[in-house]
Structures are given as C-alpha cells and as structure tokens.
Design an enzyme around this catalytic site. Structure first.
Site, mmCIF file in Angstrom:
data_model
loop_
_atom_site.group_PDB
_atom_site.id
_atom_site.type_symbol
_atom_site.label_atom_id
_atom_site.label_comp_id
_atom_site.label_asym_id
_atom_site.label_seq_id
_atom_site.Cartn_x
_atom_site.Cartn_y
_atom_site.Cartn_z
ATOM 1 N N ASN A 276 0.630 -1.009 -0.011
ATOM 2 C CA ASN A 276 0.038 -0.007 0.066
ATOM 3 C C ASN A 276 0.891 1.340 0.009
ATOM 4 O OD1 ASN A 276 -1.660 2.210 0.643
ATOM 5 N ND2 ASN A 276 -2.977 1.078 2.026
ATOM 6 N N ARG B 157 -2.434 -1.953 -3.591
ATOM 7 C CA ARG B 157 -3.527 -0.878 -3.563
ATOM 8 C C ARG B 157 -3.336 -0.107 -4.671
ATOM 9 N NH1 ARG B 157 -3.703 4.365 -0.175
ATOM 10 N NH2 ARG B 157 -5.952 5.370 -0.804
ATOM 11 N N HIS C 197 -10.680 6.115 -1.672
ATOM 12 C CA HIS C 197 -10.737 5.419 -0.409
ATOM 13 C C HIS C 197 -11.698 4.173 -0.318
ATOM 14 C CE1 HIS C 197 -9.400 9.377 1.470
ATOM 15 N NE2 HIS C 197 -8.518 8.638 1.408
ATOM 16 N N ARG D 64 -4.185 19.506 0.222
ATOM 17 C CA ARG D 64 -5.435 19.581 -0.798
ATOM 18 C C ARG D 64 -6.442 20.348 -0.430
ATOM 19 N NH1 ARG D 64 -5.947 13.256 -1.622
ATOM 20 N NH2 ARG D 64 -3.831 12.453 -1.660
ATOM 21 N N GLU E 171 -7.316 -1.367 5.117
ATOM 22 C CA GLU E 171 -7.181 -1.302 3.697
ATOM 23 C C GLU E 171 -6.483 -2.732 3.318
ATOM 24 O OE1 GLU E 171 -7.373 3.419 2.312
ATOM 25 O OE2 GLU E 171 -5.548 2.439 3.186
#
Length: 406
Positions: free
Chosen positions: A13, A94, A182, A241, A381
């Site tokens: 990941n 991922r 996500h 961001r 995840e």
C-alpha cells in the site's frame, strides 16, 4: 479458501511519502504475520519499522530512502534475509485510480501496467509510486502473480446522477466522470459493520479523515455518492489538498497570473488545505495544539470541520435519512475534538454524541438516546487487499499458484 500449508501473500500500500506492507498467512483466511511501514520517503530521516503479529518491534531503522523503490527494496531485503518470504505465493497492491475500465480486482499484466501509466497524471501522488512497487516486485519475484485492487472500484456503480459532471456528454463517454476514492477503506467498514449488525449499513455515512479525507454515502452496502471526484483533490479540506474549489479560480490563476498545469497541481495538491490556510502545518495535531494562540490554525480547523459537517448533511439528504455515522482514518479515529465539532448541530438528523465516550474514542460514541449510531472504527485497507488477492488466487486454482504470472 486456499489450504496450501504455509502459503503466504504480501500486500503493498503506497502513499505519497509512505509505504505499508503486510505479510499474511493464507491457510483458511488472511491472517497477518508481520507488518512493515516506511514513513517520510524521500527525506534524510526515512524510518523503517517492522512489527510482528503481536505488535512487537522486530526491526527499526532510520535512513535516507530516496524513493518508494528504495523503501520497498529495504523492506524486502530484511524479510528475505529473515526467511519471512519463503512461502510467498502472491502479492496484492492498492491501486488508487482504476479509471472507468477497472471495476474489480485484476491480475497485473503488461496491458494493465500500460493503462495505469496512462492514468498516472490523474493521481500523480499515488499511481507512479504504485507502479514503482509493481516493477520492484516484478524484478525481485518474476514468477509470482501480482494483483491490483482498486480504490475506485467500490464507487463504480454509483448512479449516473452522481457519476456525471454537467459537461457535454461526450466527455463522460470519454471517461471524465466522478470516480471517488478510499474505496478499500469503505469496503472494509461495510464488511466489519455487517458482521456486527446488518441494519447498521442500511443508510450509512462514513467519514474517512486523514491526510487525504473523504465522505461516502452508502445504502445497503453500496456507494451512492462520495466527496472525492475525478481525482482525489475534490471534496473535503485535507492536509495539503484544497478540496472543492470553483473551477473559475483555476482559470483565473492560469489566465491572469500565468500559472501552468504543473504550478496549479502543486497549489491544489501540496500547498493548500490545512497547510495553506494555517500557514503553519498540515498536521491536525499541531493545529489543535496551537489553536488557542494561533487564529490561522483555528480557522483551518474550523474550515475542515465545517466542510465535513456540510457533506454529512448533504449525504443524509441523499440517503433519505441516516442510521449510522462512522469516523475512520487517522484524524477520524484519534481526534475527539474534531468529531465533536463535525457532529455539532446535527441533532436534527438524530446525531447525539456522548461526550465521555467521544473523549475515550469508544467504539460507539453516540448516546444511548441517539437515533443515529455514531461509531469510531479503525479501517484496514491491507486486509481488503489480502482478501481480494486471495480470492483471485483461489479462482486461479491451487495447482497454478506457484507457477507463472497470469
């Protein structure tokens, strides 16, 4: 599930400046054996940390790691030296952006790699790093199959009204649409809630709040809308961001101030959000510590909470009500003041927090009288990557697991 004795798979990941890998045993189910994490990749003080299934530290080192390839090589060297990868039979990655084409986990092929390279400009902070990981694994373990698990896949079946931008239809047909991200995190939360009580996923909003942040509206386990869009920039205020912005601002910056695409990318992805507003830090912990004496830090926090608060209200309307609200991600799991502020004035939706439970980050932080259950959950995840990779391995057949890349 595969019953190959001692079989293992590795998940990878990659973040913009981090790397997380987990080694799983695959007998019966995916069970973690050890975890490795590398932070501050590209800095002189990159830190590598490997822990066992019990959380005990097996290896820790600080070193200058120039890029993700160097970070992954360092982790692999250590694991190979210790014999940890002797039974490795598959690797799962991922992949943040799968575009319009990739809607489910896939074996990685040269054609898929080419497609991901074409998508890289849409997510320059994740896809190049993931491709670097794929290339590194391919060189180190050329005969092992690699799987791609896409964050966008969870949102692929959103209704057209949520997927389409109000642009001429030819742009949607060409692949310009609201993708959402996500997805592996949201998928894990849905699966974990279903194990507890299926009714919890009827009308569900999940707030994944971390360096990257998004909110998703989920009905009966399926995404109906989410705050990130064509790229991971849209939606909430994030660490660096900007989140939602009038496109006219970018046009003005380009036309009146001469900013090119590279400068605009730096602005909206790396110089904005909490960092840009506070002019102090992108780290919510730093901002909370300095809020009492720094008005700009206080303003950044207020904007972060307000934007999340607003999206939760909008998505409750999209769902026609709300049964469960979940906070996850680094900020969502650990910042009680942020959860409290986001939930303030949501009583009209049935959200009522218990202050003591919230401060303690209890599993359920809503009051017993709250019509909406509010939960704090740690996402995983990597486990979703492992499950998807294992499913592909099982579909491929045990007899073919140790043979050749698909």
């Amino acid at each position: 599930m595969t019953d190959a004795t001692g079989a293992q798979l590795l998940t990878i990941n990659t973040g913009s400046s981090s790397l997380k890998t987990v080694l799983y045993a695959t007998c019966g189910t995916a069970a973690p054996i050890l975890r490795a994490q590398v932070n501050r990749i590209g800095a002189a003080d990159s830190r590598v940390r490997i822990t066992g299934a019990d959380g005990g530290v097996q290896f820790e080192r600080e070193a200058a790691l120039a890029d993700h390839a160097a970070a992954l090589e360092t982790v692999l060297d250590r694991l190979v030296r210790n014999g940890a990868l002797a039974s490795l039979q598959g690797i799962g990655h991922r992949i943040v952006h799968g575009g319009a084409r990739y809607r489910a986990p896939q074996w990685i092929t040269p054609a898929l790699v080419d497609a991901l390279r074409a998508l890289a400009p849409l997510d320059p902070d994740h896809l190049p790093q993931a491709l670097s990981g794929i290339d590194t694994i391919g060189r180190r373990f050329p005969d092992l199959p690699q799987a791609a698990c896409f964050d966008t896949a969870f949102h692929a079946d959103m209704p057209p009204r949520a997927q389409m931008y109000a642009l001429p239809r030819r742009y949607y047909d060409a692949g310009i649409r609201h993708f959402g991200f996500h997805g592996l995190s949201y998928e894990y939360i849905v699966a974990a809630l279903r194990e507890r009580e299926p009714a919890l996923v009827g009308r569900l909003i999940v707030a994944h709040l971390g360096n990257g942040a998004s909110v998703a509206a989920i009905r009966n386990g399926r995404s109906i809308d989410t705050s990130m869009g064509y790229t991971p920039v849209a939606g909430l205020v994030m660490s660096t961001r900007c989140g939602d912005i009038d496109p006219g601002v970018l046009l003005d910056l380009a036309q009146q101030r001469g900013m090119d695409a590279a400068a605009l990318n730096r602005l909206i992805n790396h110089e904005s959000g909490l960092l840009g507003v506070s002019e102090r830090s992108a780290d919510m912990r730093d901002l909370l510590d300095n809020e009492p004496s720094d008005p700009k830090a206080a303003e950044a926090i207020d904007m972060f909470c307000y934007r999340a608060h607003k999206y939760i209200g909008a998505y409750a309307a999209a769902l026609g009500g709300l049964d469960t609200l979940v906070f996850t991600g680094g900020i969502g799991e650990h910042a009680a003041p942020i959860r409290e502020r986001i939930c303030a004035d949501l009583e009209f939706l049935g959200v009522r927090l218990d202050a003591a439970r919230n401060r303690a980050a209890a599993a359920v932080i809503s009051s017993d009288q709250s019509p909406v259950q509010v939960r704090v959950m740690e996402t995983d995840e990597n486990l979703m990557i492992a499950r998807h990779t294992l499913e592909l391995m099982n579909a491929k057949g045990n007899a073919d697991l140790s043979g050749h890349s698909p």
